[in-house]
Each structure stands twice: as structure tokens, then as C-alpha cells.
Design an enzyme around this catalytic site. Structure first.
Site, PDB file in Angstrom:
ATOM      1  N   ILE A   1      -6.836  -7.809  -5.840  1.00 55.78           N
ATOM      2  CA  ILE A   1      -7.869  -7.037  -5.143  1.00 55.78           C
ATOM      3  C   ILE A   1      -7.989  -5.687  -5.844  1.00 55.78           C
ATOM      4  O   ILE A   1      -7.195  -4.779  -5.612  1.00 55.78           O
ATOM      5  CB  ILE A   1      -7.563  -6.868  -3.647  1.00 55.78           C
ATOM      6  CG1 ILE A   1      -7.472  -8.245  -2.981  1.00 55.78           C
ATOM      7  CG2 ILE A   1      -8.632  -6.013  -2.965  1.00 55.78           C
ATOM      8  CD1 ILE A   1      -7.195  -8.206  -1.495  1.00 55.78           C
TER       9      ILE A   1
ATOM     10  N   LYS B   1      -3.183   4.115 -13.943  1.00 52.85           N
ATOM     11  CA  LYS B   1      -4.546   4.563 -14.191  1.00 52.85           C
ATOM     12  C   LYS B   1      -4.978   5.483 -13.059  1.00 52.85           C
ATOM     13  O   LYS B   1      -4.714   5.221 -11.893  1.00 52.85           O
ATOM     14  CB  LYS B   1      -5.516   3.386 -14.277  1.00 52.85           C
ATOM     15  CG  LYS B   1      -5.230   2.423 -15.429  1.00 52.85           C
ATOM     16  CD  LYS B   1      -6.212   1.261 -15.396  1.00 52.85           C
ATOM     17  CE  LYS B   1      -5.975   0.338 -16.587  1.00 52.85           C
ATOM     18  NZ  LYS B   1      -4.659  -0.300 -16.538  1.00 52.85           N
TER      19      LYS B   1
ATOM     20  N   GLY C   1      -2.154   6.218   2.825  1.00 52.61           N
ATOM     21  CA  GLY C   1      -1.956   5.216   3.864  1.00 52.61           C
ATOM     22  C   GLY C   1      -0.607   4.534   3.845  1.00 52.61           C
ATOM     23  O   GLY C   1      -0.057   4.213   2.790  1.00 52.61           O
TER      24      GLY C   1
ATOM     25  N   MET D   1     -11.184   3.324  -3.870  1.00 56.08           N
ATOM     26  CA  MET D   1     -11.511   4.291  -4.928  1.00 56.08           C
ATOM     27  C   MET D   1     -12.873   4.937  -4.688  1.00 56.08           C
ATOM     28  O   MET D   1     -13.627   5.205  -5.621  1.00 56.08           O
ATOM     29  CB  MET D   1     -11.496   3.605  -6.310  1.00 56.08           C
ATOM     30  CG  MET D   1     -10.178   2.918  -6.645  1.00 56.08           C
ATOM     31  SD  MET D   1     -10.282   1.801  -8.057  1.00 56.08           S
ATOM     32  CE  MET D   1     -11.243   0.438  -7.346  1.00 56.08           C
TER      33      MET D   1
ATOM     34  N   THR E   1      -2.686  -5.656   0.836  1.00 58.01           N
ATOM     35  CA  THR E   1      -3.677  -4.777   0.250  1.00 58.01           C
ATOM     36  C   THR E   1      -3.909  -3.554   1.132  1.00 58.01           C
ATOM     37  O   THR E   1      -3.639  -3.576   2.341  1.00 58.01           O
ATOM     38  CB  THR E   1      -4.995  -5.524   0.012  1.00 58.01           C
ATOM     39  OG1 THR E   1      -5.890  -4.683  -0.732  1.00 58.01           O
ATOM     40  CG2 THR E   1      -5.657  -5.921   1.323  1.00 58.01           C
ATOM     41  N   ALA E   2      -4.412  -2.474   0.517  1.00 60.66           N
ATOM     42  CA  ALA E   2      -4.599  -1.217   1.242  1.00 60.66           C
ATOM     43  C   ALA E   2      -5.490  -1.386   2.462  1.00 60.66           C
ATOM     44  O   ALA E   2      -5.270  -0.749   3.494  1.00 60.66           O
ATOM     45  CB  ALA E   2      -5.182  -0.166   0.304  1.00 60.66           C
TER      46      ALA E   2
ATOM     47  N   ASP F   1       2.366   0.636 -11.952  1.00 56.85           N
ATOM     48  CA  ASP F   1       1.160   1.442 -11.792  1.00 56.85           C
ATOM     49  C   ASP F   1       1.447   2.755 -11.076  1.00 56.85           C
ATOM     50  O   ASP F   1       2.524   2.981 -10.509  1.00 56.85           O
ATOM     51  CB  ASP F   1       0.101   0.652 -11.010  1.00 56.85           C
ATOM     52  CG  ASP F   1      -0.627  -0.355 -11.891  1.00 56.85           C
ATOM     53  OD1 ASP F   1      -0.487  -0.278 -13.115  1.00 56.85           O
ATOM     54  OD2 ASP F   1      -1.346  -1.219 -11.339  1.00 56.85           O
TER      55      ASP F   1
ATOM     56  N   GLY G   1       0.297  -1.517  -7.136  1.00 59.56           N
ATOM     57  CA  GLY G   1       0.087  -1.134  -5.755  1.00 59.56           C
ATOM     58  C   GLY G   1      -0.855  -2.112  -5.079  1.00 59.56           C
ATOM     59  O   GLY G   1      -1.761  -2.657  -5.704  1.00 59.56           O
ATOM     60  N   GLY G   2      -0.618  -2.354  -3.792  1.00 57.78           N
ATOM     61  CA  GLY G   2      -1.498  -3.265  -3.057  1.00 57.78           C
ATOM     62  C   GLY G   2      -1.299  -4.697  -3.481  1.00 57.78           C
ATOM     63  O   GLY G   2      -0.178  -5.206  -3.575  1.00 57.78           O
ATOM     64  N   ASP G   3      -2.418  -5.380  -3.770  1.00 60.62           N
ATOM     65  CA  ASP G   3      -2.400  -6.785  -4.169  1.00 60.62           C
ATOM     66  C   ASP G   3      -2.945  -6.905  -5.587  1.00 60.62           C
ATOM     67  O   ASP G   3      -3.956  -6.267  -5.916  1.00 60.62           O
ATOM     68  CB  ASP G   3      -3.257  -7.613  -3.204  1.00 60.62           C
ATOM     69  CG  ASP G   3      -3.276  -9.083  -3.577  1.00 60.62           C
ATOM     70  OD1 ASP G   3      -2.395  -9.819  -3.097  1.00 60.62           O
ATOM     71  OD2 ASP G   3      -4.155  -9.496  -4.358  1.00 60.62           O
TER      72      ASP G   3
ATOM     73  N   PRO H   1       0.776  -1.244   0.000  1.00 62.70           N
ATOM     74  CA  PRO H   1       0.000   0.000   0.000  1.00 62.70           C
ATOM     75  C   PRO H   1       0.806   1.292   0.000  1.00 62.70           C
ATOM     76  O   PRO H   1       0.220   2.364  -0.110  1.00 62.70           O
ATOM     77  CB  PRO H   1      -0.795  -0.109   1.300  1.00 62.70           C
ATOM     78  CG  PRO H   1       0.081  -0.906   2.206  1.00 62.70           C
ATOM     79  CD  PRO H   1       0.788  -1.895   1.323  1.00 62.70           C
TER      80      PRO H   1
END
Length: 262
Positions: A90, A54, A196, A167, A115-116, A32, A85-87, A9
Site C-alpha cells: 500500500i 524516502k 499515528g 502523503m 497499514t496507516a 525505510d 512502514g505500514g504495508d 504504522p
């Protein structure tokens, strides 16, 4: 081979050991928007880097082109890393990329990332589950296609669970109104966790009916995670913990910890 890698994250130290090893051996990297500069600095100098991030209403490269690029680079015999970013699985479109690679019979692996939802709430002192507040947790996309309100709101409005919207900042008012309309108490607490797990993290606290002042002032910017449920109450008790993480914490009228900007 293609490695679909979760970068976590934000905090570079949350990168997994396996992900780090793949970065070290990468020849081509497609990354990303949410991948930090600290993580990009771990790449070999000679690795080719391509930004394919994106943002809302702004896709630098269509997803179909990303899929084709991954296939093409792998067919050239390159060690390819798709860094997200994250997973990857997800809300990261990793499933779509995996489908394309399997269809092309490309050797591929998936390396999960933090994940975030788990990373940001952990740094904010908000447990996703708690025996007194939440017996389940739901990860939900807050990106409503063209404003369409098609989520299963009656199920989301059930008590005893934690809702995490990815989002969701641009549709925050719509989300809160829909949950209230379908039975969730207007006083249900919410948290907006901005940037975060980074040194810039700020946690803004409010409720479904009373959003943080910083949101109305337009001071909160993405990436921001939305957390709704009784577990958010624990942030006030655990605010000291968040301050030890190097995150910004303030107080709104002596009631709730919120952004230091206010």
C-alpha cells in the site's frame, strides 16, 4: 531469500508475529524512514543495516538501486529483510521490488503489515466504515506529481464513503479545493492524524472549507494521514477513547477535538 516486511504504522506492538520472526533471523536489513527505533532494536546485533528511506523531494537511494541491492544480497546467500512502514503493498513500492526479485528468480515472500489507514484511525477512534456514515473506503495517494491534479475527483467526491489520503499534507489545500469543486459538501469533516499510533499521536479536526489552525500555523509535520468523510464526526464522541490510547487530544473553540498544541 528476501522478505518484504510491513512494520506497521508506528506502534512496535502492532508488528505481526511472522514479521518479528523474520527480523530475528535477518542478516541484512534495508529499512525505510518510517520504521521506528523500537522496531530496529529488535534486529540481531550482527545484522547489517542500510537506511534507504524516502522523504518528499529527498530520496536517499533511488528505487532501482534498492531493487538491485536486494537481488545482490540474496545472490550472496543472505537472509534479507526489506523493512517498510505500514504495508509493503500500500503505497510502499513493494510491488516494484517483488517484480525485480521475481525477474531475477530470487526466492521472496511478502509479509503484510497494518497499514496507516487502519492503524491510525483505530487509535483515533475513527472507524473507516460505519452503517450511518460510510459504506466504502478509498486509499488515495496525496502525492501529486509536480502539482498535477490528475486524480479521479468526481468519483472521490461521491458521498457515503471514507477517503484516506497518504502523503497528502503538503497538498492539503489542493485536495480540499478539488473535492469541493467536484461536489463534496464544504462542511465535510476531515481529520489530520499526526504521528499515528505512537505516543506522540495528535488528531487535528476540521472540514474541507475550514482547516485546523495547527495546519495554518505550520505546526503539523509528517507523517500525517488525512481522513475525509462522515466517520470523522465520531471522533468527537469517541475522544475519551483516544485519550486512553495515550494520544494528545484538545478542543478547538469547544466544537471539535483537535491538537493539544492549539
Amino acid at each position: 531469500m528476501v522478505s518484504l516486511v510491513g512494520a506497521g504504522p508506528g506502534d512496535p506492538e502492532l508488528l505481526t508475529l511472522k514479521a518479528y520472526k523474520r527480523l530475528q533471523s535477518a542478516e541484512v536489513v534495508l529499512y525505510d524512514r518510517l520504521v521506528s527505533s523500537e522496531i530496529l532494536a529488535m534486529l540481531p546485533v550482527q545484522a547489517a543495516r542500510f537506511y534507504v528511506g524516502k522523504a518528499r523531494s529527498s530520496h536517499s537511494v533511488p528505487q532501482s538501486d534498492i531493487n538491485q541491492a536486494l537481488v545482490a544480497w540474496a545472490q550472496q546467500g543472505k537472509q534479507v529483510v526489506r523493512l517498510k512502514g505500514g504495508d509493503p503493498f500500500i503505497f510502499g513500492r513493494g510491488g516494484e521490488e517483488l517484480e525485480a526479485l521475481v525477474a531475477a528468480q530470487i526466492k521472496v515472500e511478502v509479509i503484510p503489515g497494518i497499514t496507516a489507514a487502519s492503524g491510525c484511525t483505530a487509535y483515533a477512534g475513527i472507524p473507516l466504515t460505519h452503517r450511518d456514515h460510510a459504506q466504502s473506503v478509498r486509499f488515495v495517494t496525496g502525492h501529486l506529481q509536480q502539482g498535477e491534479n490528475t486524480l479521479d475527483w468526481p468519483t472521490l467526491a461521491q458521498p457515503g464513503q471514507t477517503l484516506v489520503f497518504y502523503m497528502g499534507l503538503s497538498n492539503l489545500v489542493t485536495i480540499c479545493q478539488a473535492l469541493i469543486q467536484h461536489g463534496l459538501e464544504p462542511s465535510t469533516p476531515l481529520a489530520l492524524i499526526e504521528q499515528g499510533t505512537t505516543q506522540q499521536q495528535k488528531t487535528h479536526i476540521g472540514s474541507l472549507q475550514q482547516l485546523p489552525q495547527a495546519f495554518h500555523a505550520g505546526e503539523i509535520k509528517p507523517p500525517t494521514l488525512l481522513v475525509i468523510g462522515g466517520v470523522v464526526q465520531l471522533h468527537e464522541t469517541l475522544a475519551w477513547f483516544e485519550s486512553q490510547q495515550g494520544c494528545a487530544v484538545g478542543f478547538d473553540e469547544g466544537k471539535h477535538p483537535t491538537s493539544a498544541l492549539e
